[in-house]
Design an enzyme around this catalytic site. Structure first.
Site, PDB file in Angstrom:
ATOM      1  N   ASP A 217      11.957  -6.595  -3.117  1.00 11.87           N
ATOM      2  CA  ASP A 217      11.688  -7.980  -3.483  1.00 11.87           C
ATOM      3  C   ASP A 217      12.956  -8.803  -3.692  1.00 11.87           C
ATOM      4  O   ASP A 217      14.027  -8.265  -3.966  1.00 11.87           O
ATOM      5  CB  ASP A 217      10.879  -8.020  -4.789  1.00 11.87           C
ATOM      6  CG  ASP A 217       9.425  -7.627  -4.583  1.00 11.87           C
ATOM      7  OD1 ASP A 217       9.103  -7.014  -3.547  1.00 11.87           O
ATOM      8  OD2 ASP A 217       8.614  -7.939  -5.469  1.00 11.87           O
TER       9      ASP A 217
ATOM     10  N   HIS B  71       7.173 -14.279  -1.151  1.00 10.48           N
ATOM     11  CA  HIS B  71       7.453 -14.082  -2.591  1.00 10.48           C
ATOM     12  C   HIS B  71       7.824 -15.409  -3.260  1.00 10.48           C
ATOM     13  O   HIS B  71       8.645 -15.440  -4.165  1.00 10.48           O
ATOM     14  CB  HIS B  71       8.570 -13.054  -2.737  1.00 10.48           C
ATOM     15  CG  HIS B  71       8.700 -12.422  -4.096  1.00 10.48           C
ATOM     16  ND1 HIS B  71       7.631 -12.041  -4.877  1.00 10.48           N
ATOM     17  CD2 HIS B  71       9.797 -12.091  -4.828  1.00 10.48           C
ATOM     18  CE1 HIS B  71       8.080 -11.509  -6.011  1.00 10.48           C
ATOM     19  NE2 HIS B  71       9.384 -11.539  -6.012  1.00 10.48           N
TER      20      HIS B  71
ATOM     21  N   HIS C 196      11.106 -18.026  -6.426  1.00 13.17           N
ATOM     22  CA  HIS C 196      10.791 -17.008  -7.429  1.00 13.17           C
ATOM     23  C   HIS C 196      10.217 -17.614  -8.700  1.00 13.17           C
ATOM     24  O   HIS C 196      10.679 -17.339  -9.818  1.00 13.17           O
ATOM     25  CB  HIS C 196      12.023 -16.167  -7.760  1.00 13.17           C
ATOM     26  CG  HIS C 196      11.661 -14.791  -8.238  1.00 13.17           C
ATOM     27  ND1 HIS C 196      11.480 -14.488  -9.570  1.00 13.17           N
ATOM     28  CD2 HIS C 196      11.417 -13.649  -7.567  1.00 13.17           C
ATOM     29  CE1 HIS C 196      11.164 -13.213  -9.682  1.00 13.17           C
ATOM     30  NE2 HIS C 196      11.107 -12.682  -8.479  1.00 13.17           N
TER      31      HIS C 196
ATOM     32  N   HIS D 277      14.093  -3.820  -5.689  1.00 16.48           N
ATOM     33  CA  HIS D 277      14.689  -5.140  -5.441  1.00 16.48           C
ATOM     34  C   HIS D 277      15.966  -5.005  -4.629  1.00 16.48           C
ATOM     35  O   HIS D 277      16.817  -4.177  -4.954  1.00 16.48           O
ATOM     36  CB  HIS D 277      14.988  -5.841  -6.767  1.00 16.48           C
ATOM     37  CG  HIS D 277      13.752  -6.167  -7.558  1.00 16.48           C
ATOM     38  ND1 HIS D 277      13.150  -5.256  -8.390  1.00 16.48           N
ATOM     39  CD2 HIS D 277      13.009  -7.292  -7.611  1.00 16.48           C
ATOM     40  CE1 HIS D 277      12.079  -5.816  -8.936  1.00 16.48           C
ATOM     41  NE2 HIS D 277      11.958  -7.055  -8.480  1.00 16.48           N
TER      42      HIS D 277
HETATM   43 ZN   LIG Z   1      10.633 -10.920  -7.503  1.00 16.02          ZN
END
Ligand SMILES: [Zn+2]
Length: 285
Positions: free
Chosen positions: A104, A155, A159, A251
């Site tokens: 992510d 996503h 964010h 991540h």
């Molecule tokens: Zn995230």
């Protein structure tokens, strides 16, 4: 178990304190990426954000028992709970015995190329949940992700962990802007998944994602790598927590992710020896 009134009071105080601290932390983190604007991801300091669960949930390592292996339900009014997080029907497992690694917050020129190289070494595909402004700033990295056969996931534009609390129109505009940025780099790549930052799912955000043809995607194993606990901790949390069908949250951006990159050298040999590890299908039916 019977607790004395004093013990109960102490418990309540601790719960309230935990909730307050968690909320303050979540709010502080949510403000960082929003306030920095575009272009900062290439700086040494970069935005620092991750997908910490809401304050009510501890970072979990237990594979979901309540996830829906058949995928998201049409009726998402029912708030399912995975490790203390309300998922509103977002998918938490792969639905098969395959294990999925998800990365992510990228793409990030410091870490995404390293992740891609390691995945290539192990002949593994993964799913990348990319942030719109990062996609816009680094279209070459989106193209590299697609060229290696990985799956893309939306996503949000920057964010926004509070996106789910906004109006459906605002949510739709954010998701569409993000999809547009990804498409500008990779016009033909399917974007079949949506992951809500922070796992802060709401009924509207799940609904809008589905309306736009994306499957809301949660996770089952979260080593909380955004806390930078070290490669060893990240690796052991993942390797001990994964069961068939697990979706692992990692991540490749949003802070110092070298620990995550290094952990992959331990995670991938272990997982690939025990499971089929692959990207979520780019064109799910
Ligand atoms: Zn995230």
């Amino acid at each position: 178990m019977r607790l004395s009134p004093a013990a109960r009071s102490l418990g309540i105080v601790l719960l309230v304190l935990t909730a307050l601290l968690g909320s303050a932390y979540a709010i502080a983190r949510s403000l960082v990426p929003d306030g920095l604007g575009s272009g900062v991801t290439t700086s040494a300091t970069g935005p620092h954000y991750g997908d910490q669960p809401p304050p009510s949930g501890e970072p979990g390592t237990r594979p979901s028992r309540s996830g829906d292996p058949a995928g998201p339900r049409k009726d998402t009014g029912e708030a399912e709970i995975v490790d203390g997080i309300r998922t509103y029907g977002a998918r938490s497992t792969t639905g098969t015995s395959t294990v999925a690694l998800t990365f992510d917050d990228g793409p990030d020129p410091r870490y995404t190329p390293q992740v891609l190289a390691i995945l290539r070494d192990f002949n593994v595909t993964a799913t990348f949940c990319v942030v719109g402004e990062n996609a816009s700033n680094h279209p070459d990295l989106i193209q590299a992700i697609v060229a290696d056969g990985h799956t893309l996931c939306n996503h949000t534009w920057n964010h926004d962990v509070t996106l789910g609390a906004r109006s459906p129109d605002r949510i739709r505009a954010d998701l569409l802007r993000t999809t547009e940025a990804i498409r500008a780099a990779a016009p033909d790549a399917p974007i079949a998944y949506y992951r809500q930052p922070g796992g802060a799912w709401t009924y509207p955000v799940v609904s809008v994602a589905q309306e736009l043809g994306m499957i809301p995607l949660h996770w089952t194993v979260d080593p909380a790598d955004w806390r930078v606990p070290g490669a060893g901790h990240i690796a052991s949390t993942v390797t001990t927590g994964v069961e068939p069908g697990a979706v692992v949250l990692l991540h490749d951006a949003g802070g110092d992710r070298q620990g995550t990159v290094d952990a992959l050298y331990r995670i991938l040999p272990d997982l690939t020896s025990r499971f089929q590890v692959a990207a979520l299908p780019p064109d799910p039916t």
